[in-house]
Design a protein around this motif. Sequence first.
Motif, mmCIF file in Angstrom:
data_model
loop_
_atom_site.group_PDB
_atom_site.id
_atom_site.type_symbol
_atom_site.label_atom_id
_atom_site.label_comp_id
_atom_site.label_asym_id
_atom_site.label_seq_id
_atom_site.Cartn_x
_atom_site.Cartn_y
_atom_site.Cartn_z
ATOM 1 N N ALA A 115 -0.932 7.465 3.410
ATOM 2 C CA ALA A 115 -1.888 6.795 4.299
ATOM 3 C C ALA A 115 -3.241 6.588 3.627
ATOM 4 N N LYS A 116 -3.573 7.404 2.629
ATOM 5 C CA LYS A 116 -4.862 7.309 1.948
ATOM 6 C C LYS A 116 -4.882 6.244 0.851
ATOM 7 N N LEU A 117 -3.722 5.772 0.446
ATOM 8 C CA LEU A 117 -3.636 4.918 -0.738
ATOM 9 C C LEU A 117 -3.200 3.501 -0.401
ATOM 10 N N ASP A 118 -3.692 2.562 -1.159
ATOM 11 C CA ASP A 118 -3.292 1.162 -1.055
ATOM 12 C C ASP A 118 -2.613 0.799 -2.367
ATOM 13 N N VAL A 119 -1.295 0.771 -2.357
ATOM 14 C CA VAL A 119 -0.535 0.527 -3.583
ATOM 15 C C VAL A 119 -0.065 -0.924 -3.586
ATOM 16 N N PRO A 120 -0.560 -1.736 -4.540
ATOM 17 C CA PRO A 120 -0.182 -3.151 -4.588
ATOM 18 C C PRO A 120 1.291 -3.355 -4.931
ATOM 19 N N ASP A 121 1.809 -4.538 -4.600
ATOM 20 C CA ASP A 121 3.167 -4.901 -4.985
ATOM 21 C C ASP A 121 3.307 -4.786 -6.502
ATOM 22 N N GLY A 122 4.465 -4.304 -6.935
ATOM 23 C CA GLY A 122 4.726 -4.153 -8.364
ATOM 24 C C GLY A 122 4.245 -2.832 -8.927
ATOM 25 N N GLU A 123 3.504 -2.080 -8.126
ATOM 26 C CA GLU A 123 3.040 -0.768 -8.551
ATOM 27 C C GLU A 123 3.657 0.296 -7.652
ATOM 28 N N THR A 124 3.580 1.532 -8.113
ATOM 29 C CA THR A 124 4.040 2.658 -7.312
ATOM 30 C C THR A 124 3.220 3.874 -7.692
ATOM 31 N N ILE A 125 3.499 4.988 -7.043
ATOM 32 C CA ILE A 125 2.813 6.236 -7.336
ATOM 33 C C ILE A 125 3.841 7.330 -7.554
ATOM 34 N N VAL A 126 3.484 8.270 -8.428
ATOM 35 C CA VAL A 126 4.321 9.436 -8.686
ATOM 36 C C VAL A 126 3.431 10.667 -8.692
ATOM 37 N N GLN A 161 -0.939 6.386 -10.229
ATOM 38 C CA GLN A 161 -0.549 5.028 -9.826
ATOM 39 C C GLN A 161 -0.471 4.135 -11.053
ATOM 40 N N GLY A 162 0.545 3.288 -11.074
ATOM 41 C CA GLY A 162 0.680 2.343 -12.177
ATOM 42 C C GLY A 162 1.772 1.338 -11.891
ATOM 43 N N ARG A 163 1.965 0.469 -12.865
ATOM 44 C CA ARG A 163 3.008 -0.547 -12.746
ATOM 45 C C ARG A 163 4.366 0.143 -12.796
ATOM 46 N N ARG A 164 5.229 -0.169 -11.821
ATOM 47 C CA ARG A 164 6.564 0.433 -11.758
ATOM 48 C C ARG A 164 7.381 -0.025 -12.971
#
Length: 153
Positions: free
Chosen positions: A61-72, A110-113
Amino acid sequence: MSVLGAPEAANWSNTKDGRLTMQLRFLGKESNPTESPTLYVTDQLSYVVQGWKVTDPEVLAKLDVPDGETIVEVPASLFEHLAKDGLSGVVTTWAPPIVHVTRKDTYIVQGRRVSDAETLEQMSIPSHEDCVVVSKEAVLALLEENDGGPGHG
């Protein structure tokens, strides 16, 4: 250490269908029988960070992850393996690609998947993990040199 160029300018290897793929070099992992966060350096002036998929609704809920990116999510200690790529220092800045620090002393990165099949074949990724690409330049910006303490440097 100076970083010149951009990931897009580095040499890519051609795949069977003419696409381009990154070549990876293993730097290290923080592992036990059910977990395997891993750090790789690429031939693209970048790193691949393999970590746990983030499912915590509070963090998401705290993060805005753009299309094509993800978080680990990875242990903070994973970044100690950067020394094997000639980088020195400790992470002292909480800025992208580190987008959140948890109460468990882990980082949300966060980075490009990574989606290229040939790149993915170079890794062993359990179903509860994913991986992202982050630039060397962004990682360098997170580090403070280990210069022997206050008053040095």
